[in-house]
Design an enzyme around this catalytic site. Sequence first.
Site, PDB file in Angstrom:
ATOM      1  N   LYS A 112       0.857  -1.180   0.000  1.00 30.90           N
ATOM      2  CA  LYS A 112       0.000   0.000   0.000  1.00 30.90           C
ATOM      3  C   LYS A 112       0.885   1.219   0.000  1.00 30.90           C
ATOM      4  O   LYS A 112       2.033   1.157   0.420  1.00 30.90           O
ATOM      5  CB  LYS A 112      -0.853   0.008   1.270  1.00 30.90           C
ATOM      6  CG  LYS A 112      -2.067   0.876   1.183  1.00 30.90           C
ATOM      7  CD  LYS A 112      -3.108   0.235   0.300  1.00 30.90           C
ATOM      8  CE  LYS A 112      -4.483   0.764   0.547  1.00 30.90           C
ATOM      9  NZ  LYS A 112      -5.488  -0.270   0.289  1.00 30.90           N
TER      10      LYS A 112
HETATM   11  N1  GLU Z   1      -7.358  -0.072  -2.836  1.00 30.03           N
HETATM   12  C1  GLU Z   1      -8.153  -1.234  -2.996  1.00 30.03           C
HETATM   13  C2  GLU Z   1      -8.101  -2.093  -1.746  1.00 30.03           C
HETATM   14  O1  GLU Z   1      -7.878  -1.601  -0.666  1.00 30.03           O
HETATM   15  C3  GLU Z   1      -7.795  -1.998  -4.262  1.00 30.03           C
HETATM   16  C4  GLU Z   1      -6.399  -2.515  -4.347  1.00 30.03           C
HETATM   17  C5  GLU Z   1      -6.014  -3.057  -5.702  1.00 30.03           C
HETATM   18  O2  GLU Z   1      -6.862  -3.143  -6.585  1.00 30.03           O
HETATM   19  O3  GLU Z   1      -4.849  -3.381  -5.850  1.00 30.03           O
HETATM   20  O4  GLU Z   1      -8.374  -3.268  -1.767  1.00 30.03           O
END
Ligand code: GLU
Length: 426
Positions: A112
């Site tokens: 992240k």
């Molecule tokens: N930000 C989204 C999550 O927290 C999607 C992450 C992604 O598609 O890689 O799951």
Amino acid sequence: MNVQTAKKLKGSVYENVLRQFDRAADLIKLDDGVRKILRTTKNEIIVHFPVRMDDGRVEVFTGYRVQHNDILGPFKGGLRFHPAVDIDEVRSLATWMTWKSAIVNIPFGGAKGGIQMDPSKYSIKEIERITRRFTFALGFNIGPEYDIPAPDVNTNPQIMAWILDTYLSTVAPGDRQRSTHVVTGKPLESGGSIGRDKATGQGVVFCIEEWAKEKNFDLSKATYIVQGFGNVGSWTAKLLKRLGAKLLAVEDVTGIIHDPKGIDPEVLAEFVAEKKGIRGFPGAKEIDHDTFLQTEADIFIPAALENQITAETAPKLKVKLVAEGANGPTDTDGDAVLQEKKIDVIPDVLCNSGGVIVSYFEWLQNKRSEFWELEEVDYKLRKKITTAYQKVADVRNTLKTDPRTAALMVGLLNLDKSYKLRGIYP
Ligand code: GLU
């Protein structure tokens, strides 16, 4: 009080993550070595980078990318632009991504990232320059087979297109066309997947449908309240409307609205697109946070930030189900209260996994130069997420444990198997 000071008072989110983890790890008697590995992030990248503002000034921003684990596949996870972004938050979110992919069984690890900033204070041109310079600063810490960002809070397909364009500009010309899967959640015209935009909300609704089947509950008569009306909150609300359910109250950063006759999420989404928030929505009454939490409804969908359901707020809820669209909306104390009150929970790592599942489909389509139809994406998404739902329900029922722990157990067993087979180098 600024956001960072307020957060410090609330305490570390990552400690909450570790408490959730230890509970599940204890129950499956997770190997000590694997436990040590999974309690720690693998790489933490912090970059400070300058950007020229519209008025000629230079501002320096702080950006993060935390890569938690990649035993099951490349690091994967979104990027958020928010004042609350800091290392503790990004670590937590990266760790949840590892669990999420392991639970729904897609070949990704967890990561992240984000920038600590309030995007509402910048022009669109400034956001573009901030995004591009952040991507440049990350350099080859991201890559199509290595670490793949996606949208999250306050980021969107346009921002993903800028990341794509910047990244591709840094690789050799002959490698560009086979590198478009460096980021997912792109606009359709830049290699995005149909159905990715609504995917997280769609996954939330598929999970709610499974819950309704389990409980013999008629969703066409359901009432619900939503916290956060960004991509996840608004799509979940719009898709629940199609099943006949009624939206009673919504909270976002600009205000809280309530209408016992029901709020039309389609009309509200149009209003929000124009006014940048729900405040002042015609026909609805303004209420305060406590009244919102105490709204009698069948389902509560938190779709905003972490630590919203706590020892303080959970006792106020009058719902049958909490379906977690957000990441980490409930802390361990909040969880204990929900269990005591016999409120069901579909935990974040399962409930909001539709986004990363369709990101995986986008990644596959890019690698194979394919474009799938919406029916195919929706069918495969439903299959993946309901299979995971069933697995988690089986563990929950067999071991009589809470749903979050059950979900983590499913994920951890998957990760543990992989470590057992591969061992530790050298
Ligand atoms: N930000 C989204 C999550 O927290 C999607 C992450 C992604 O598609 O890689 O799951």
